[in-house]
Design an enzyme around this catalytic site. Structure first.
Site, PDB file in Angstrom:
ATOM      1  N   HIS A 170       7.781   4.738  -3.444  1.00  0.00           N
ATOM      2  CA  HIS A 170       8.187   3.844  -4.537  1.00  0.00           C
ATOM      3  C   HIS A 170       7.180   3.892  -5.684  1.00  0.00           C
ATOM      4  O   HIS A 170       6.003   4.171  -5.467  1.00  0.00           O
ATOM      5  CB  HIS A 170       8.283   2.403  -4.020  1.00  0.00           C
ATOM      6  CG  HIS A 170       9.068   2.254  -2.758  1.00  0.00           C
ATOM      7  ND1 HIS A 170       8.488   2.306  -1.502  1.00  0.00           N
ATOM      8  CD2 HIS A 170      10.392   2.064  -2.534  1.00  0.00           C
ATOM      9  CE1 HIS A 170       9.413   2.150  -0.568  1.00  0.00           C
ATOM     10  NE2 HIS A 170      10.581   2.000  -1.163  1.00  0.00           N
ATOM     11  N   HIS A 206       1.370  -3.874  -0.874  1.00  0.00           N
ATOM     12  CA  HIS A 206       0.819  -3.105  -1.989  1.00  0.00           C
ATOM     13  C   HIS A 206       0.552  -3.915  -3.255  1.00  0.00           C
ATOM     14  O   HIS A 206      -0.059  -3.409  -4.196  1.00  0.00           O
ATOM     15  CB  HIS A 206       1.760  -1.931  -2.323  1.00  0.00           C
ATOM     16  CG  HIS A 206       1.014  -0.657  -2.606  1.00  0.00           C
ATOM     17  ND1 HIS A 206       1.620   0.579  -2.576  1.00  0.00           N
ATOM     18  CD2 HIS A 206      -0.275  -0.436  -2.956  1.00  0.00           C
ATOM     19  CE1 HIS A 206       0.726   1.512  -2.905  1.00  0.00           C
ATOM     20  NE2 HIS A 206      -0.432   0.923  -3.140  1.00  0.00           N
ATOM     21  N   GLU A 259       0.551  -1.252   3.521  1.00  0.00           N
ATOM     22  CA  GLU A 259       1.909  -1.444   4.031  1.00  0.00           C
ATOM     23  C   GLU A 259       2.119  -1.028   5.497  1.00  0.00           C
ATOM     24  O   GLU A 259       3.258  -0.785   5.896  1.00  0.00           O
ATOM     25  CB  GLU A 259       2.943  -0.763   3.100  1.00  0.00           C
ATOM     26  CG  GLU A 259       2.951  -1.306   1.679  1.00  0.00           C
ATOM     27  CD  GLU A 259       3.764  -2.591   1.481  1.00  0.00           C
ATOM     28  OE1 GLU A 259       4.434  -3.032   2.435  1.00  0.00           O
ATOM     29  OE2 GLU A 259       3.735  -3.142   0.383  1.00  0.00           O
ATOM     30  N   HIS A 308       5.071  -6.776  -4.483  1.00  0.00           N
ATOM     31  CA  HIS A 308       4.549  -5.465  -4.032  1.00  0.00           C
ATOM     32  C   HIS A 308       5.289  -4.316  -4.720  1.00  0.00           C
ATOM     33  O   HIS A 308       4.860  -3.173  -4.621  1.00  0.00           O
ATOM     34  CB  HIS A 308       4.577  -5.320  -2.509  1.00  0.00           C
ATOM     35  CG  HIS A 308       5.936  -5.083  -1.908  1.00  0.00           C
ATOM     36  ND1 HIS A 308       6.082  -4.499  -0.677  1.00  0.00           N
ATOM     37  CD2 HIS A 308       7.188  -5.360  -2.342  1.00  0.00           C
ATOM     38  CE1 HIS A 308       7.373  -4.410  -0.378  1.00  0.00           C
ATOM     39  NE2 HIS A 308       8.059  -4.924  -1.378  1.00  0.00           N
ATOM     40  N   ASP A 318       0.359   4.220   0.054  1.00  0.00           N
ATOM     41  CA  ASP A 318       1.322   3.382   0.773  1.00  0.00           C
ATOM     42  C   ASP A 318       1.817   4.259   1.916  1.00  0.00           C
ATOM     43  O   ASP A 318       2.324   5.359   1.673  1.00  0.00           O
ATOM     44  CB  ASP A 318       2.461   3.028  -0.198  1.00  0.00           C
ATOM     45  CG  ASP A 318       3.495   2.099   0.411  1.00  0.00           C
ATOM     46  OD1 ASP A 318       4.072   1.303  -0.355  1.00  0.00           O
ATOM     47  OD2 ASP A 318       3.738   2.165   1.634  1.00  0.00           O
ATOM     48  N   ASP A 356       4.327   4.276   3.479  1.00  0.00           N
ATOM     49  CA  ASP A 356       5.744   4.659   3.405  1.00  0.00           C
ATOM     50  C   ASP A 356       5.969   5.911   2.562  1.00  0.00           C
ATOM     51  O   ASP A 356       7.102   6.379   2.423  1.00  0.00           O
ATOM     52  CB  ASP A 356       6.651   3.498   2.966  1.00  0.00           C
ATOM     53  CG  ASP A 356       6.520   3.117   1.494  1.00  0.00           C
ATOM     54  OD1 ASP A 356       6.831   1.941   1.192  1.00  0.00           O
ATOM     55  OD2 ASP A 356       6.153   3.955   0.654  1.00  0.00           O
ATOM     56  N   ASP A 414       6.506   1.163  -7.608  1.00  0.00           N
ATOM     57  CA  ASP A 414       5.809  -0.140  -7.649  1.00  0.00           C
ATOM     58  C   ASP A 414       5.476  -0.543  -9.080  1.00  0.00           C
ATOM     59  O   ASP A 414       4.426  -1.134  -9.328  1.00  0.00           O
ATOM     60  CB  ASP A 414       4.534  -0.086  -6.800  1.00  0.00           C
ATOM     61  CG  ASP A 414       4.834   0.136  -5.317  1.00  0.00           C
ATOM     62  OD1 ASP A 414       3.861   0.179  -4.528  1.00  0.00           O
ATOM     63  OD2 ASP A 414       6.019   0.272  -4.961  1.00  0.00           O
ATOM     64  N   ASP A 469       3.247   7.272  -2.644  1.00  0.00           N
ATOM     65  CA  ASP A 469       4.195   6.200  -2.279  1.00  0.00           C
ATOM     66  C   ASP A 469       5.623   6.753  -2.379  1.00  0.00           C
ATOM     67  O   ASP A 469       5.885   7.661  -3.164  1.00  0.00           O
ATOM     68  CB  ASP A 469       4.005   5.049  -3.280  1.00  0.00           C
ATOM     69  CG  ASP A 469       4.493   3.687  -2.806  1.00  0.00           C
ATOM     70  OD1 ASP A 469       3.837   2.681  -3.145  1.00  0.00           O
ATOM     71  OD2 ASP A 469       5.526   3.619  -2.092  1.00  0.00           O
TER      72      ASP A 469
HETATM   73  N1  LIG Z   1      11.497  -1.145  -5.838  1.00  0.00           N
HETATM   74  C1  LIG Z   1      11.663  -2.146  -4.755  1.00  0.00           C
HETATM   75  C2  LIG Z   1      10.831  -1.760  -3.518  1.00  0.00           C
HETATM   76  C3  LIG Z   1       9.332  -1.904  -3.706  1.00  0.00           C
HETATM   77  C4  LIG Z   1       8.536  -1.321  -2.519  1.00  0.00           C
HETATM   78  C5  LIG Z   1       7.080  -1.696  -2.611  1.00  0.00           C
HETATM   79  C6  LIG Z   1       6.173  -0.824  -1.780  1.00  0.00           C
HETATM   80  O1  LIG Z   1       6.078   0.448  -2.303  1.00  0.00           O
HETATM   81  O2  LIG Z   1       4.869  -1.307  -1.879  1.00  0.00           O
HETATM   82  C7  LIG Z   1      11.311  -3.529  -5.273  1.00  0.00           C
HETATM   83  O3  LIG Z   1      10.889  -3.633  -6.422  1.00  0.00           O
HETATM   84  O4  LIG Z   1      11.475  -4.503  -4.525  1.00  0.00           O
HETATM   85 MN   LIG Z   2       3.817   0.705  -2.458  1.00  0.00          MN
HETATM   86 MN   LIG Z   3       6.344   2.058  -0.865  1.00  0.00          MN
END
Ligand SMILES: N[C@@H](CCCCC(O)O)C(=O)O
Ligand SMILES: [Mn+2]
Ligand SMILES: [Mn+2]
Ligand SMILES: [Mn+2]
Length: 301
Positions: A123, A98, A270, A138, A225, A227, A125, A121
């Site tokens: 998340h 992402h 993703e 991402h 995304d 997910d 992001d 999403d």
């Molecule tokens: N918030 C987590 C997970 C991020 C997930 C990214 C996805 O939504 O693209 C991070 O900053 O690593």
């Molecule tokens: Mn994402």
């Molecule tokens: Mn995500």
């Protein structure tokens, strides 16, 4: 009706191998023909091998991993996407992780500066260099698009193009503490899974559009995304989180946004065909294709 499929085999925004193969699996599952069957004139000139962007060395900047590869790839992608938009083609970007949204959204907003962004999403992001715990870019594209947080010189090409009142989230359920603070401080509207449960998905989509597109007259960039959907629906993804959108909720969002007739950009991100077993991969790729079709006009009747 012209669209361009921009296949982005890219994984440098996160540590898991395989997400770079997402676009290849989506296209080889027949996505081009599926979209042509919906009446689209599909421009697909092969997957953009951005990763041949040769970077002699790309050491972390603070916690940020692969910052130069991510920056250069997104800058190149931004040009590809804005060129398609310029030529009247709806860019459909297939990820890849992402972080690519820094390229896609800056690209579409270059041509449609008044566009709003719907970010679907698990998340947010929206981590900054100061709030990220992982350094995985991402998890940061939205902060860069909004110009939130400390500047990173490598990303100087990306000017703040997204205003807080032009962004809305659907599906959030795994937001870091630093991100929650950013969402509050910037008054960014977010419909988490709690709101989905409370109001139902159709009301959530209506409220989300009311917030960023009250007169239904602004172009929409949908950044999805996979997910955002429950891992039982899209298991083959890098950061799965339980309690996500059902198959139908995910498709309803795409169908409802298509129905506005305002969508000018689409990201399907993703999909990681290296995560989990073959059956899960096949299922996730099939759902990725059907979500794409739903966002591009496929109806059930
Ligand atoms: N918030 C987590 C997970 C991020 C997930 C990214 C996805 O939504 O693209 C991070 O900053 O690593
Ligand atoms: Mn994402
Ligand atoms: Mn995500
Ligand atoms: Mn092209």
């Amino acid at each position: 009706k012209q669209l361009a499929i921009v296949g982005c085999p890219f994984s440098a925004g996160q540590p898991k191998g395989g997400v770079d193969k997402g676009p290849i699996h989506l296209v080889s599952a027949g996505l081009v023909n599926q979209l042509e069957a919906l009446g689209w004139n599909v421009h697909f000139d092969g997957h953009h091998q951005f990763e041949d962007i040769s970077i002699e060395s790309d050491p972390p900047i603070g916690l940020l991993k692969n910052p130069r590869v991510v920056s250069r790839t997104c800058e190149a992608l931004s040009g590809v996407v804005s060129e398609h938009a310029q030529n009247g083609r709806l860019p459909v970007t297939l990820g890849g992780d992402h972080s690519l949204a820094m390229g896609t959204i800056s690209g579409t907003l270059k041509h449609f500066p008044e566009a709003c962004v719907i970010w679907v999403d698990a998340h947010a992001d929206i981590n900054t260099t100061d709030t990220t715990d992982t350094g995985n870019i991402h998890g940061m594209p939205v902060s860069f698009l909004m110009g939130i947080g400390s500047k990173v010189p490598e990303f100087d090409w990306l000017k703040p193009v997204l205003a807080a009142n032009k962004l809305v989230y659907i599906g959030l359920r795994d937001v870091d503490d630093g991100e929650k603070k950013i969402l509050r401080e910037n008054k960014i509207k977010a419909f988490s899974m709690h709101e989905v449960d409370k109001y139902g998905i159709s009301k959530v989509v209506e409220l989300a559009l009311d917030h960023v597109n009250p007169n239904r007259d602004l172009p929409i960039h949908l950044s999805l995304d996979v997910d955002a959907l429950d891992p039982s629906v899209t298991p083959s993804t890098g950061t799965p989180v339980r309690g996500g959108l059902t198959f139908r909720e995910g498709h309803y969002v795409c169908e409802a946004i298509y129905e506005t007739g305002l969508m000018i950009g689409l990201d399907i991100m993703e999909v990681n065909p290296s995560v989990s077993d073959t059956a899960s991969v096949t299922q996730t790729v099939a759902v990725g294709c059907s979500l794409t079709r739903a966002a591009l006009g496929e109806t059930l009747l």
